[in-house]
Structures are given as structure tokens and as C-alpha cells.
Scaffold this active site. Sequence first.
Site, short mmCIF file in Angstrom:
data_model
loop_
_atom_site.label_atom_id
_atom_site.label_comp_id
_atom_site.label_asym_id
_atom_site.label_seq_id
_atom_site.Cartn_x
_atom_site.Cartn_y
_atom_site.Cartn_z
N GLU A 12 1.14 -1.48 -0.32
CA GLU A 12 0.50 -0.06 -0.05
C GLU A 12 0.85 1.15 0.06
O GLU A 12 0.52 2.34 -0.35
CB GLU A 12 -0.90 0.05 1.25
CG GLU A 12 -1.98 -0.77 1.72
CD GLU A 12 -2.67 -0.85 2.56
OE1 GLU A 12 -3.67 0.73 2.86
OE2 GLU A 12 -2.16 -1.93 3.55
N ASP A 212 -11.12 -9.88 3.22
CA ASP A 212 -11.52 -11.59 3.22
C ASP A 212 -12.63 -11.41 4.74
O ASP A 212 -13.01 -10.15 4.80
CB ASP A 212 -10.69 -12.43 3.94
CG ASP A 212 -10.00 -11.54 5.60
OD1 ASP A 212 -11.16 -11.69 7.10
OD2 ASP A 212 -9.09 -10.94 5.51
N1 ADE Z 1 -6.19 -7.99 9.09
C1 ADE Z 1 -7.10 -8.65 7.70
N2 ADE Z 1 -8.20 -9.30 7.78
C2 ADE Z 1 -7.86 -9.53 8.81
C3 ADE Z 1 -8.82 -10.90 9.57
N3 ADE Z 1 -9.75 -11.89 9.20
N4 ADE Z 1 -7.96 -10.57 11.09
C4 ADE Z 1 -7.33 -9.29 11.91
N5 ADE Z 1 -7.09 -9.31 10.79
C5 ADE Z 1 -7.45 -8.62 9.36
#
Ligand code: ADE
Length: 248
Positions: A12, A212
Site C-alpha cells: 500500500e 476477507d
Molecule cells: N486484517 C485483514 N483481515 C484480517 C483478519 N481476518 N483478522 C485480523 N486482521 C485482518
Amino acid sequence: MTTAILSALAEEQQGLLDLLQRPQCVTRAGREFWLGELHGQPVVLALSRIGKVAAATTATTLIEAFGARRLVFTGVAGGVGPGVQVGDVVVATEFVQHDMDASPIFPRYQIPLYGRERFACDEALLALLSGASRTGLIRLKAEFHAKPGVVHQGLIASGDRFVSAAEEARALHQALSEAGHPPLAVEMEGAAVAQVCHDYGLPFAAVRTISDRADDTAHVDFPKFVTEVASRYALAIIDEFVRRLPAR
Ligand code: ADE
């Protein structure tokens, strides 16, 4: 006024480094800080590092050693709120630490000696960041030939844990919701930086792209998403945000 731009991921930050004018790199606390200008605004760029303690050290150094007077944070997060999907963006209104538990001495989620569970983001800065996120995503729409993600605003929960199991994400969301803190997303740093900014009385805002759903496929989605999508989102949003900052 120097604006600190914190990135959670090197991918990023790279786009911002490419745009940085009069770049100067200074090492402090084992971290690299990049001083320079973006669209005529004095900025200092840094990688937060991962986890709450590392991010707090980075934020404190930005303030104490580099004179940052407002802090903005970009990164990725797992979506846990209903309707928060991969490719959406969450602009934080507040942060809570989902792993803070000093009960029974202090109520669950309360930060000891602060008498509060949440730290709020600066209203003016978050309004600017929301506008920049909407415009940034629309600009990217043409590039991706896809529908732009939704820009949400709300509570983000931070903790020293990558949440990668559907049952854990559900339980975490339920426990926080029952305590009156329903989160939209989880990540690992924002609440720490929010607390540091609260301590110094400095404005803070944060935006996270949902990489996610914090479920059993989170670890699979994550690396692919970061390189292909999140880095371009962060650049588009911050580029737009810096253009909207009041003249120096
Ligand atoms: N950053 C991106 N995805 C995450 C997740 N599933 N848990 C913690 N930090 C994150």
C-alpha cells in the site's frame, strides 16, 4: 501542519512513495519514516507494523520525533458485520479492542484507567476520508471494470489476532454486539493508534479495505487481495484525501 500517513502493508505504501516529492528517509525506533510532500502538503509516511504494540510505537514516534499533527491510517480488514463484503471499504467512526479483558477488575472491553471501551475518530477528518473513499472507488471502477465496493462507516475492532475461522468471527461479533459494540470489521492495529492519538489530543481517521470475511478462507483471500486490489484502493483514497486537505 504535518500529516502522518500510516500504511499497514508495504504494497500500500509503495504507490505513495512513488508520488512523494522531495523524499527523505529517516530511521527511528528501527523503522523507516519518509518525509516529503504530497500535492503540496507536508507528510510523513510510515508502515504501522503489525499488532497493537508495534503500531502504537510507530504512532508515538510519528508524533514525538516527526511532529505529526494529524494521523491517517490505511490497511485491510476482515469483514464481520452483516453486509460487509470483500472489496468494500470501512471508514472507522470508532475503535474498540476485542482482546481487552481486565474483568472482573474492569468491565470487559474497557481500557483500564480510561473509563471507556471505544476511542472515536475525528469527525472532520473521517468525513474527508469518507468523501475521498467514495470518489477514489468510483475512479477505480473504470480500471477494474467492476462495480465499486460499498463505503461503510462504523466501529472497527482491533486485536492481536488474525481472525481466520468462521465460528471465531461469529463469536467475536456476537460477544461485542451483546456488550453494545457491534463491529463492522476486525484488524490488528487501529485501536492502538486511536488510543495514542487520544492521549496526545490529535485528530485521527482510518480506512480499511475488506480483504476477507475473517472466516476459514481468510488466509487464502488475503495475499492475493493485497497485491491485486488493496494497494490500488489505498493509493486512490489517500491521493484523493490529500487533495481535499485544507491548504497548508
Ligand atoms: N486484517 C485483514 N483481515 C484480517 C483478519 N481476518 N483478522 C485480523 N486482521 C485482518
